[in-house]
Motif scaffolding. Structure first.
Motif, PDB file in Angstrom:
ATOM      1  N   GLU A 126       0.831  -1.204   0.000  1.00  0.00           N
ATOM      2  CA  GLU A 126       0.000   0.000   0.000  1.00  0.00           C
ATOM      3  C   GLU A 126       0.870   1.260   0.000  1.00  0.00           C
ATOM      4  OE1 GLU A 126      -2.453  -3.235   1.988  1.00  0.00           O
ATOM      5  OE2 GLU A 126      -0.407  -2.511   2.219  1.00  0.00           O
ATOM      6  N   GLN A 127       1.983   1.213   0.703  1.00  0.00           N
ATOM      7  CA  GLN A 127       2.890   2.361   0.718  1.00  0.00           C
ATOM      8  C   GLN A 127       3.543   2.561  -0.642  1.00  0.00           C
ATOM      9  OE1 GLN A 127       5.288   1.236   4.098  1.00  0.00           O
ATOM     10  NE2 GLN A 127       4.112   2.573   5.467  1.00  0.00           N
ATOM     11  N   LEU A 128       3.735   1.473  -1.392  1.00  0.00           N
ATOM     12  CA  LEU A 128       4.265   1.613  -2.749  1.00  0.00           C
ATOM     13  C   LEU A 128       3.239   2.336  -3.627  1.00  0.00           C
ATOM     14  CD1 LEU A 128       6.634   0.999  -4.641  1.00  0.00           C
ATOM     15  CD2 LEU A 128       5.424  -1.102  -5.284  1.00  0.00           C
ATOM     16  N   GLU A 129       1.985   1.984  -3.460  1.00  0.00           N
ATOM     17  CA  GLU A 129       0.917   2.655  -4.198  1.00  0.00           C
ATOM     18  C   GLU A 129       0.877   4.147  -3.825  1.00  0.00           C
ATOM     19  OE1 GLU A 129      -3.461   1.277  -5.468  1.00  0.00           O
ATOM     20  OE2 GLU A 129      -3.156   1.378  -3.304  1.00  0.00           O
ATOM     21  N   GLU A 130       1.036   4.444  -2.538  1.00  0.00           N
ATOM     22  CA  GLU A 130       1.067   5.838  -2.084  1.00  0.00           C
ATOM     23  C   GLU A 130       2.286   6.564  -2.649  1.00  0.00           C
ATOM     24  OE1 GLU A 130       0.925   5.527   2.172  1.00  0.00           O
ATOM     25  OE2 GLU A 130      -1.073   4.616   2.142  1.00  0.00           O
ATOM     26  N   ALA A 131       3.413   5.843  -2.752  1.00  0.00           N
ATOM     27  CA  ALA A 131       4.630   6.441  -3.299  1.00  0.00           C
ATOM     28  C   ALA A 131       4.409   6.852  -4.755  1.00  0.00           C
ATOM     29  CB  ALA A 131       5.802   5.476  -3.192  1.00  0.00           C
ATOM     30  N   ARG A 132       3.723   6.012  -5.514  1.00  0.00           N
ATOM     31  CA  ARG A 132       3.431   6.350  -6.913  1.00  0.00           C
ATOM     32  C   ARG A 132       2.627   7.649  -6.974  1.00  0.00           C
ATOM     33  NH1 ARG A 132       0.332   2.277 -10.929  1.00  0.00           N
ATOM     34  NH2 ARG A 132      -1.261   2.524  -9.349  1.00  0.00           N
ATOM     35  N   LEU A 133       1.641   7.785  -6.097  1.00  0.00           N
ATOM     36  CA  LEU A 133       0.831   9.009  -6.065  1.00  0.00           C
ATOM     37  C   LEU A 133       1.667  10.218  -5.650  1.00  0.00           C
ATOM     38  CD1 LEU A 133      -2.406   7.571  -4.422  1.00  0.00           C
ATOM     39  CD2 LEU A 133      -2.065   8.183  -6.834  1.00  0.00           C
ATOM     40  N   ALA A 134       2.534  10.025  -4.639  1.00  0.00           N
ATOM     41  CA  ALA A 134       3.382  11.130  -4.180  1.00  0.00           C
ATOM     42  C   ALA A 134       4.317  11.592  -5.293  1.00  0.00           C
ATOM     43  CB  ALA A 134       4.192  10.702  -2.951  1.00  0.00           C
ATOM     44  N   LEU A 135       4.892  10.649  -6.023  1.00  0.00           N
ATOM     45  CA  LEU A 135       5.779  11.013  -7.124  1.00  0.00           C
ATOM     46  C   LEU A 135       5.011  11.757  -8.209  1.00  0.00           C
ATOM     47  CD1 LEU A 135       7.906   7.752  -7.370  1.00  0.00           C
ATOM     48  CD2 LEU A 135       8.638   9.988  -6.494  1.00  0.00           C
ATOM     49  N   ALA A 136       3.817  11.284  -8.523  1.00  0.00           N
ATOM     50  CA  ALA A 136       2.989  11.962  -9.525  1.00  0.00           C
ATOM     51  C   ALA A 136       2.630  13.370  -9.056  1.00  0.00           C
ATOM     52  CB  ALA A 136       1.732  11.147  -9.815  1.00  0.00           C
ATOM     53  N   ASP A 137       2.296  13.516  -7.766  1.00  0.00           N
ATOM     54  CA  ASP A 137       1.958  14.829  -7.210  1.00  0.00           C
ATOM     55  C   ASP A 137       3.117  15.818  -7.331  1.00  0.00           C
ATOM     56  OD1 ASP A 137      -0.588  14.000  -6.539  1.00  0.00           O
ATOM     57  OD2 ASP A 137      -0.152  13.757  -4.388  1.00  0.00           O
ATOM     58  N   HIS A 138       4.352  15.287  -7.294  1.00  0.00           N
ATOM     59  CA  HIS A 138       5.543  16.135  -7.378  1.00  0.00           C
ATOM     60  C   HIS A 138       6.121  16.158  -8.792  1.00  0.00           C
ATOM     61  CE1 HIS A 138       5.300  15.587  -2.994  1.00  0.00           C
ATOM     62  NE2 HIS A 138       5.856  16.785  -2.975  1.00  0.00           N
ATOM     63  N   ASP A 139       5.353  15.680  -9.760  1.00  0.00           N
ATOM     64  CA  ASP A 139       5.789  15.631 -11.155  1.00  0.00           C
ATOM     65  C   ASP A 139       7.145  14.934 -11.280  1.00  0.00           C
ATOM     66  OD1 ASP A 139       5.295  16.025 -13.865  1.00  0.00           O
ATOM     67  OD2 ASP A 139       6.403  17.920 -13.893  1.00  0.00           O
ATOM     68  N   ALA A 140       7.336  13.864 -10.478  1.00  0.00           N
ATOM     69  CA  ALA A 140       8.616  13.149 -10.450  1.00  0.00           C
ATOM     70  C   ALA A 140       8.482  11.687 -10.884  1.00  0.00           C
ATOM     71  CB  ALA A 140       9.198  13.204  -9.029  1.00  0.00           C
ATOM     72  N   TYR A 141       7.269  11.212 -11.136  1.00  0.00           N
ATOM     73  CA  TYR A 141       7.036   9.815 -11.522  1.00  0.00           C
ATOM     74  C   TYR A 141       7.577   9.561 -12.927  1.00  0.00           C
ATOM     75  CZ  TYR A 141       4.422   5.666 -12.995  1.00  0.00           C
ATOM     76  OH  TYR A 141       4.071   4.431 -13.490  1.00  0.00           O
ATOM     77  N   THR A 142       8.347   8.461 -13.097  1.00  0.00           N
ATOM     78  CA  THR A 142       8.894   8.144 -14.423  1.00  0.00           C
ATOM     79  C   THR A 142       8.519   6.744 -14.909  1.00  0.00           C
ATOM     80  OG1 THR A 142      11.001   7.354 -13.502  1.00  0.00           O
ATOM     81  CG2 THR A 142      10.854   9.705 -14.122  1.00  0.00           C
ATOM     82  N   GLY A 143       7.957   5.890 -14.049  1.00  0.00           N
ATOM     83  CA  GLY A 143       7.573   4.560 -14.517  1.00  0.00           C
ATOM     84  C   GLY A 143       7.460   3.567 -13.382  1.00  0.00           C
ATOM     85  N   GLU A 144       7.212   2.314 -13.760  1.00  0.00           N
ATOM     86  CA  GLU A 144       7.062   1.252 -12.772  1.00  0.00           C
ATOM     87  C   GLU A 144       7.327  -0.081 -13.438  1.00  0.00           C
ATOM     88  OE1 GLU A 144       2.317   0.519 -12.731  1.00  0.00           O
ATOM     89  OE2 GLU A 144       2.998   2.473 -11.986  1.00  0.00           O
ATOM     90  N   SER A 145       7.675  -1.090 -12.639  1.00  0.00           N
ATOM     91  CA  SER A 145       7.878  -2.437 -13.168  1.00  0.00           C
ATOM     92  C   SER A 145       7.852  -3.455 -12.044  1.00  0.00           C
ATOM     93  CB  SER A 145       9.196  -2.532 -13.954  1.00  0.00           C
ATOM     94  OG  SER A 145      10.284  -2.182 -13.148  1.00  0.00           O
ATOM     95  N   SER A 146       7.638  -4.699 -12.470  1.00  0.00           N
ATOM     96  CA  SER A 146       7.733  -5.836 -11.554  1.00  0.00           C
ATOM     97  C   SER A 146       9.035  -6.552 -11.857  1.00  0.00           C
ATOM     98  CB  SER A 146       6.558  -6.796 -11.766  1.00  0.00           C
ATOM     99  OG  SER A 146       6.782  -7.982 -11.028  1.00  0.00           O
TER     100      SER A 146
END
Length: 169
Positions: free
Chosen positions: A84-104
Motif C-alpha cells: 500500500e505504501q508503494l501505491e502511495e509512493a506512486r501518487l506522491a511522485l505523480a503529485d511532485h511531477d517526479a514519476y517516471t515509470g514502474e515495473s515488476s
C-alpha cells in the motif's frame, strides 16, 4: 504526502564490462550472483551474509547498440514496508511531477522517479522471502499491475527487517 521509506535497499551501477564487475564484487565483497537478465546485460548480486534479494545491480554499457549514460550510478532504491505504501509512493511522485515509470522484478515491485536534477531513484516493496519461488534467482523486468499486487499482498510487510523503535543509547 511523503514516501515512508524504511531503508536504502540497493544501488545500481552502469559498468564498462559486466563480467569484470561481477568478478570484482563477488571476490572483494563475498557476494553471489542472485540473478542475471541477459536482455539488459545485467546482473544482480546478493551479500552472502544478507537476506536481501539483491544488494547491488550491475548493468553493462557495452552490449549491443544500446546507448546508456556514462559509467557510474544508475539509481538508488528506497524500500517501503507495505505494498500500500508503494501505491502511495506512486501518487506522491505523480503529485511532485517526479514519476517516471514502474515495473515488476518478480520478488520486488517498483515505481521510479527522478529528483529535480534528473537523478533516478526507485521506490520498491519486496515479497516475503518464502514467496520468492522462481524469482530467487531471477530479476525480470515486466509490467507492474499495482492494483492486482495490492489486492494480493495487502497488509503484508516487507521481507527486510524494519526497525520500528529507536535504539536506546
Amino acid at each position: 504526502m511523503s514516501i515512508p521509506a524504511v531503508r536504502l535497499n540497493h544501488a545500481v551501477l552502469f559498468v564498462a564490462d559486466l563480467q569484470r564487475s561481477i568478478d570484482f564484487y563477488t571476490s572483494v565483497f563475498d557476494m553471489q550472483v542472485a540473478a542475471t537478465e541477459p536482455r539488459a546485460d545485467a546482473a544482480f548480486l546478493r551479500l552472502t551474509k544478507g537476506d536481501n534479494h539483491h544488494d547491488l545491480g550491475l548493468f553493462g554499457i557495452g552490449a549491443g547498440e544500446r546507448k546508456r549514460p556514462g559509467i557510474g550510478l544508475y539509481h538508488l532504491a528506497w524500500q517501503v514496508d507495505t505494498i500500500e505504501q508503494l501505491e502511495e509512493a506512486r501518487l506522491a511522485l505523480a503529485d511532485h511531477d517526479a514519476y517516471t515509470g514502474e515495473s515488476s522484478h518478480g520478488a520486488t515491485k517498483s515505481v521510479y522517479g527522478k529528483d529535480p536534477d534528473g537523478n533516478e531513484f526507485e521506490v520498491m516493496w519486496m515479497l516475503p522471502r518464502e514467496h520468492w519461488g522462481r524469482f530467487e534467482h531471477e530479476a525480470p523486468v515486466e509490467r507492474l499491475d499495482l492494483g492486482a499486487e495490492v489486492a494480493s499482498w495487502s497488509g503484508v510487510r516487507t521481507a527486510g527487517r524494519v526497525v520500528t523503535e529507536a535504539v536506546a543509547r
